[in-house]
Design a protein around this motif. Structure first.
Motif, PDB file in Angstrom:
ATOM      1  N   UNK A  18       2.545   9.435   0.780  1.00 49.43           N
ATOM      2  CA  UNK A  18       3.012   8.120   1.247  1.00 49.43           C
ATOM      3  C   UNK A  18       2.631   7.827   2.689  1.00 49.43           C
ATOM      4  N   UNK A  19       2.254   8.840   3.459  1.00 48.99           N
ATOM      5  CA  UNK A  19       1.858   8.561   4.843  1.00 48.99           C
ATOM      6  C   UNK A  19       1.884   9.808   5.709  1.00 48.99           C
ATOM      7  N   UNK A  20       1.178   9.714   6.855  1.00 47.60           N
ATOM      8  CA  UNK A  20       1.185  10.800   7.825  1.00 47.60           C
ATOM      9  C   UNK A  20       2.380  10.660   8.755  1.00 47.60           C
ATOM     10  N   UNK A  26       2.839  15.296   6.202  1.00 51.84           N
ATOM     11  CA  UNK A  26       2.747  14.102   5.370  1.00 51.84           C
ATOM     12  C   UNK A  26       4.026  13.900   4.566  1.00 51.84           C
ATOM     13  N   UNK A  27       4.419  12.648   4.421  1.00 46.26           N
ATOM     14  CA  UNK A  27       5.529  12.311   3.534  1.00 46.26           C
ATOM     15  C   UNK A  27       5.007  12.257   2.105  1.00 46.26           C
ATOM     16  N   UNK A  28       5.708  12.942   1.218  1.00 46.95           N
ATOM     17  CA  UNK A  28       5.269  13.078  -0.173  1.00 46.95           C
ATOM     18  C   UNK A  28       6.365  12.642  -1.132  1.00 46.95           C
ATOM     19  N   UNK A  29       5.950  12.320  -2.325  1.00 46.22           N
ATOM     20  CA  UNK A  29       6.859  12.193  -3.465  1.00 46.22           C
ATOM     21  C   UNK A  29       6.192  12.962  -4.595  1.00 46.22           C
ATOM     22  N   UNK A 189      -1.570   4.394   1.318  1.00 48.88           N
ATOM     23  CA  UNK A 189      -0.352   4.554   0.524  1.00 48.88           C
ATOM     24  C   UNK A 189      -0.519   3.738  -0.761  1.00 48.88           C
ATOM     25  N   UNK A 190      -0.622   4.430  -1.883  1.00 49.02           N
ATOM     26  CA  UNK A 190      -0.850   3.751  -3.161  1.00 49.02           C
ATOM     27  C   UNK A 190       0.435   3.519  -3.944  1.00 49.02           C
ATOM     28  N   UNK A 191       1.562   3.693  -3.282  1.00 43.25           N
ATOM     29  CA  UNK A 191       2.820   3.338  -3.910  1.00 43.25           C
ATOM     30  C   UNK A 191       3.664   4.524  -4.331  1.00 43.25           C
TER      31      UNK A 191
END
Length: 269
Positions: A18-20, A26-29, A189-191
């Motif tokens: 989702x972003x650096x 990095x923020x992840x899901x 960020x692709x969502x």
């Protein structure tokens, strides 16, 4: 008495970046899942902490100065104020730097194992785990969970539609640096990752493919196998996984896997 603990292979069924962050991470899901099979760690009481290695991928770890299993053991020893040591043996069945959480799973297994051997509060292991690596808290649980933040913010999820699923892991036997893959990520960020993980993706696949083109060859091969319901790269690569609709289809896929690749047939926990 000798204690033993599995270190199950970790699979990211989906991984959205989702972003650096300001700290460079990095923020992840992601959705973590774990196989029945993987590495295995054993231990018995000793005056000092030591580690000996066996298995098909032991050579890759010999001479490592900062092995995660030893770090986990020493950090737990300090956190719990334990004077006792442990003679550890790691059966290294998973490729190194493969996107299957091998090092993290091994460290987590050490925390669980030594909690039992030293008869200490499991809270010490939970406190130590995040400092060993972003995936270690998930591997400590070794159960299906949604991960956010850098992957360390965990929420267990219902695994009824996941548990028992036949899975084939394949690796091209080319180690891949996680840092290099994240450095190649395009920053878009692709969502978010929704509740339906099957409709998700692995945002690191393009970056990993640029480093190890064989990943694309493996994914194409997997998607051509009868009975495959989903094929993706796991983590930052280079390992890929295929989910099958039946055990028979899994066995056929494993038998058809080219000899030049490492593979392991298993089931999700």
């Amino acid at each position: 008495m000798r204690y033993s603990e599995p270190a199950p292979a970790k699979v990211n069924l989906a991984l959205h970046v989702r972003g650096r962050r300001a700290d460079g991470r990095h923020n992840l899901e992601t959705l973590f899942a774990f196989c029945v099979d993987g590495d295995r760690l054993s231990a018995e009481a000793s005056d000092e902490i030591s580690l000996d290695l066996g298995g098909p991928f032991a050579t890759a770890l010999r001479g490592e100065q900062d092995n995660l299993v030893l770090r986990a053991a020493r950090d737990l020893q300090r956190a719990a104020g334990v004077e006792q040591g442990a003679a550890l043996h790691l059966q290294k069945n998973l490729p190194v730097a493969s996107g299957l959480g091998g090092g993290s799973a091994d460290a987590a297994a050490a925390l669980r194992l030594l909690t039992r051997l030293w008869k200490i509060d499991p809270d010490h292991a939970a406190a130590v785990a995040p400092d060993l690596g972003a995936d270690v808290p998930a591997c400590l649980l070794s159960m299906t969970a949604r991960g956010e933040g850098v992957g360390d913010q965990l929420r267990p999820v219902d695994a009824a539609d996941i548990s028992g699923t036949p899975i084939l892991l394949v690796n091209p036997l080319e180690p891949l640096s996680t840092a290099k893959v994240f450095a190649r990520w395009d920053g878009e960020d692709r969502g978010p990752l929704g509740e339906d993980w099957r409709s998700g993706r692995n945002d690191l696949e393009p970056a990993a493919l640029a480093e190890v083109p064989a990943i694309g060859v493996i994914l194409d091969w997997m998607r051509d196998q009868p009975g495959v319901t989903l094929a993706r790269m796991s983590g930052s690569g280079a390992s890929c996984f295929a989910l099958f609709d039946t055990e028979t289809a899994l066995e056929r896929g494993a038998s058809a896997c080219p000899d030049k690749w490492w593979h392991m047939a298993s089931f999700l926990r």
